[in-house]
Design a protein around this motif. Structure first.
Motif, short mmCIF file in Angstrom:
data_model
loop_
_atom_site.label_atom_id
_atom_site.label_comp_id
_atom_site.label_asym_id
_atom_site.label_seq_id
_atom_site.Cartn_x
_atom_site.Cartn_y
_atom_site.Cartn_z
N ASP A 1 -0.02 -15.17 -9.67
CA ASP A 1 -1.37 -15.74 -9.59
C ASP A 1 -2.37 -15.04 -10.51
OD1 ASP A 1 -0.65 -17.64 -7.63
OD2 ASP A 1 -0.82 -16.10 -6.07
N LEU A 2 -1.89 -14.11 -11.32
CA LEU A 2 -2.80 -13.32 -12.16
C LEU A 2 -3.20 -14.07 -13.42
CD1 LEU A 2 -1.13 -9.77 -11.94
CD2 LEU A 2 -2.98 -10.71 -10.54
N PRO A 3 -4.37 -13.75 -13.99
CA PRO A 3 -4.81 -14.37 -15.25
C PRO A 3 -4.08 -13.76 -16.44
CG PRO A 3 -6.46 -12.80 -14.49
CD PRO A 3 -5.40 -12.86 -13.42
N ILE A 4 -2.85 -14.20 -16.66
CA ILE A 4 -1.98 -13.67 -17.70
C ILE A 4 -1.78 -14.73 -18.78
CG2 ILE A 4 0.40 -12.94 -18.21
CD1 ILE A 4 0.48 -11.66 -15.44
N PHE A 5 -1.78 -14.28 -20.03
CA PHE A 5 -1.51 -15.16 -21.16
C PHE A 5 -0.36 -14.56 -21.97
CE2 PHE A 5 -5.90 -15.85 -19.98
CZ PHE A 5 -5.98 -17.24 -19.95
N GLU A 6 0.77 -15.27 -21.98
CA GLU A 6 1.92 -14.83 -22.76
C GLU A 6 1.83 -15.40 -24.18
OE1 GLU A 6 5.48 -14.19 -19.55
OE2 GLU A 6 5.22 -16.23 -20.30
N ASN A 7 2.70 -14.87 -25.05
CA ASN A 7 2.77 -15.31 -26.45
C ASN A 7 1.39 -15.27 -27.11
OD1 ASN A 7 5.63 -15.99 -26.39
ND2 ASN A 7 5.02 -17.66 -25.03
N THR A 8 0.63 -14.25 -26.73
CA THR A 8 -0.72 -14.06 -27.26
C THR A 8 -0.81 -12.66 -27.83
OG1 THR A 8 -1.62 -15.59 -25.60
CG2 THR A 8 -3.17 -14.12 -26.70
N LYS A 9 -0.66 -12.56 -29.12
CA LYS A 9 -0.57 -11.27 -29.79
C LYS A 9 -1.93 -10.81 -30.29
CE LYS A 9 1.79 -8.89 -33.58
NZ LYS A 9 2.77 -9.03 -34.69
N VAL A 10 -2.29 -9.59 -29.94
CA VAL A 10 -3.52 -8.99 -30.47
C VAL A 10 -3.27 -8.54 -31.90
CG1 VAL A 10 -5.16 -7.10 -30.26
CG2 VAL A 10 -4.36 -8.30 -28.20
N ILE A 11 -4.02 -9.12 -32.81
CA ILE A 11 -3.86 -8.81 -34.24
C ILE A 11 -4.82 -7.72 -34.67
CG2 ILE A 11 -4.01 -9.79 -36.57
CD1 ILE A 11 -3.34 -12.51 -35.30
N GLU A 12 -6.01 -7.73 -34.09
CA GLU A 12 -7.02 -6.75 -34.48
C GLU A 12 -7.93 -6.47 -33.30
OE1 GLU A 12 -10.73 -6.27 -37.69
OE2 GLU A 12 -9.33 -7.95 -37.85
N LEU A 13 -8.34 -5.21 -33.16
CA LEU A 13 -9.30 -4.81 -32.15
C LEU A 13 -10.58 -4.36 -32.83
CD1 LEU A 13 -6.97 -2.86 -29.69
CD2 LEU A 13 -8.18 -4.99 -29.19
N ALA B 1 -15.09 -3.93 -32.10
CA ALA B 1 -15.96 -3.49 -31.02
C ALA B 1 -16.13 -4.61 -29.99
CB ALA B 1 -17.32 -3.09 -31.58
N ASN B 2 -15.58 -4.37 -28.79
CA ASN B 2 -15.68 -5.32 -27.68
C ASN B 2 -15.15 -6.70 -28.00
OD1 ASN B 2 -18.43 -3.43 -27.32
ND2 ASN B 2 -17.17 -3.70 -25.48
N LYS B 3 -14.18 -6.76 -28.91
CA LYS B 3 -13.58 -8.04 -29.26
C LYS B 3 -12.13 -7.83 -29.69
CE LYS B 3 -15.88 -11.09 -31.65
NZ LYS B 3 -16.52 -11.81 -32.80
N ALA B 4 -11.25 -8.67 -29.13
CA ALA B 4 -9.85 -8.68 -29.54
C ALA B 4 -9.55 -9.98 -30.25
CB ALA B 4 -8.95 -8.52 -28.33
#
Length: 435
Positions: free
Chosen positions: A179-191, A193-196
């Motif tokens: 039931d958690l707010p999980i998103f698969e196949n979602t790759k963080v490319i860059e981090l 300031a306060n934005k992914a």
């Protein structure tokens, strides 16, 4: 080479991120630490979200031996001598709280949870065993010096601690994550300031938890110096006598034993990633000698981040990143330490005091003997004039014949023979590998 957990776990899927979103707490990494953090935050009413580049629990988490125990090798005597009795007790209490949390959660989950005694044994050093048992008694634990009569080997002694536990990690994690707010196949490319920035959209956040096994931010925290990675191997044997306890050698290169249902899980063959080790061959030879009628029904390998002083790094990522947090360096004891991470980080991101935070702080001193070894390996890796090289920080990769992979001895990144990324801290495939 799938673990028995993968083979016997129910299937679960989450959608990928679709467009831009915002959240108070963003968790990057869908292994046990990330999922437990998301679960505790979500249960507390926090606005949170977890993103995973692939599928949850398909990295290191699926390859554990799944022991829930405070018996983390020969550690408490060392902690008392290095940090003092008070900090050693805080580390112990954190493990005890983690075990209690598992006991409560698993009571309502069908995850093969069972109570078992734990034994840390030594083949040759009974003095270390006695010192560890005395350290645990000093900290209030009913530990005793014992043998290891269930094992087919002679030991000089073991530290026995009763009423520890083991379980099926994927059955547990898939249950609490549904039931958690999980998103698969979602790759963080860059981090930023306060934005992914991901491959599926941008996520703005107030607080960030990086739970990617090996931390992915190189500019802060110095984790490329504070961590190294260690590989170990497991075979599942059918047709052996059941072992009622959980056993682990106090040596990093020793053997581990536990039973799950009708299978004996034999672990060992360990080595620093990128170096030579016993691998599965060592385990297979041991099984052939001591369990002559047994059949190998599964085998797999795992990789652990090791810290400079034996305590995980859980807390603020660095002094210069007050809104970014990390959970890493579980030193082969990811079950309890992942739960500890969720307890500490839920408090810290909520601006609450946590009694264990100082002990696990990533900003503690790095002046430890292991730092010299890490610097040496990195220097050798950088100066070795071979190809291919790791895209993480440029160290020379070494071919792992046992697993047919290219491994980095500096920081532990691993790639398939075709260049596909297997383990971080590298974040992308290696396009130059094609052999």
């Amino acid at each position: 080479m799938e673990s028995i957990w993968v083979k016997s776990a129910p299937d679960i899927n989450f959608k990928a991120l679709d467009g831009n979103k915002s959240t108070d707490v963003l968790i990057v990494g869908g292994g046990i630490a990330g999922i437990l953090c998301a679960y505790r935050l979500w249960k507390s009413g926090a606005d949170c979200m977890l993103v995973e580049a692939g599928r949850i629990c398909q990295g290191i988490t699926k390859n554990t031996t799944a022991k829930i125990t405070l018996g983390h090798g020969i550690i408490y005597d060392k902690l008392i001598k290095t940090f003092g009795e008070n900090k050693a007790r805080l580390y112990l209490n954190a493990q005890l709280q983690a075990m209690k949390e598992y006991s409560k959660l698993c009571a309502d989950i069908d995850c093969d949870y069972q109570i078992m005694d734990n034994y840390v044994y030594s083949l040759a050093n009974k003095c270390e065993i006695e010192n560890e048992a005395n350290a645990l008694k000093t900290l209030g634990i009913d530990a005793e010096v014992s043998g290891a009569g269930e094992l087919p080997i002679n030991v000089s002694g073991s530290v026995k601690v009763g009423r520890q536990a083991a379980f099926h990690p994927l059955k547990f994690l898939y249950s609490i994550s549904k039931d958690l707010p999980i998103f698969e196949n979602t790759k963080v490319i860059e981090l930023a300031a306060n934005k992914a920035i991901t491959n599926r959209g941008e996520i703005t956040y107030k607080k960030l938890i990086i739970a990617t096994h090996f931390p992915i931010l190189n500019k802060h925290g110095g984790y490329f110096l504070k961590l190294y990675q260690h590989r170990s191997y497991v075979i599942a044997l059918k047709g052996t006598q059941k072992i009622n306890g959980m056993y682990v050698d106090e040596s990093d290169t020793g053997l581990s034993f536990r039973t799950h249902e009708d299978l004996l899980l034999l672990g060992g063959g360990g080595h620093r990633t990128g170096k030579q080790g016993g691998c599965w061959q060592e385990l297979e030879l041991f099984a052939k000698k001591h369990y002559k009628n047994a059949q190998i029904v599964a085998k797999w390998a795992t990789q652990d981040c090791m810290t400079l002083d034996g305590i995980p790094y859980i807390g603020r990522y660095s002094k210069s990143t007050p809104d970014t947090f990390v959970a890493t360096g579980f030193n082969k004891w990811g079950m309890t330490n992942a739960m500890v991470a969720s307890i500490i980080l839920t408090d810290l991101v909520s601006n609450r005091h946590n009694p264990y935070a100082e002990v696990f702080s990533p900003s503690r001193t790095i002046m430890r003997r292991q730092l010299v070894a890490n610097i040496f390996e990195s220097t050798v890796g950088l100066l070795t004039p071979t190809r291919p090289r790791c895209p993480h920080l440029g160290c020379a990769l070494r071919y792992n014949k046992a697993e047919r992979t290219w491994d980095c001895p500096c920081h532990g990144s691993r790639f398939s023979k075709n260049g596909d990324l297997i383990d971080n801290p590298a974040t992308d495939d290696h396009k130059a590998i094609n052999s």
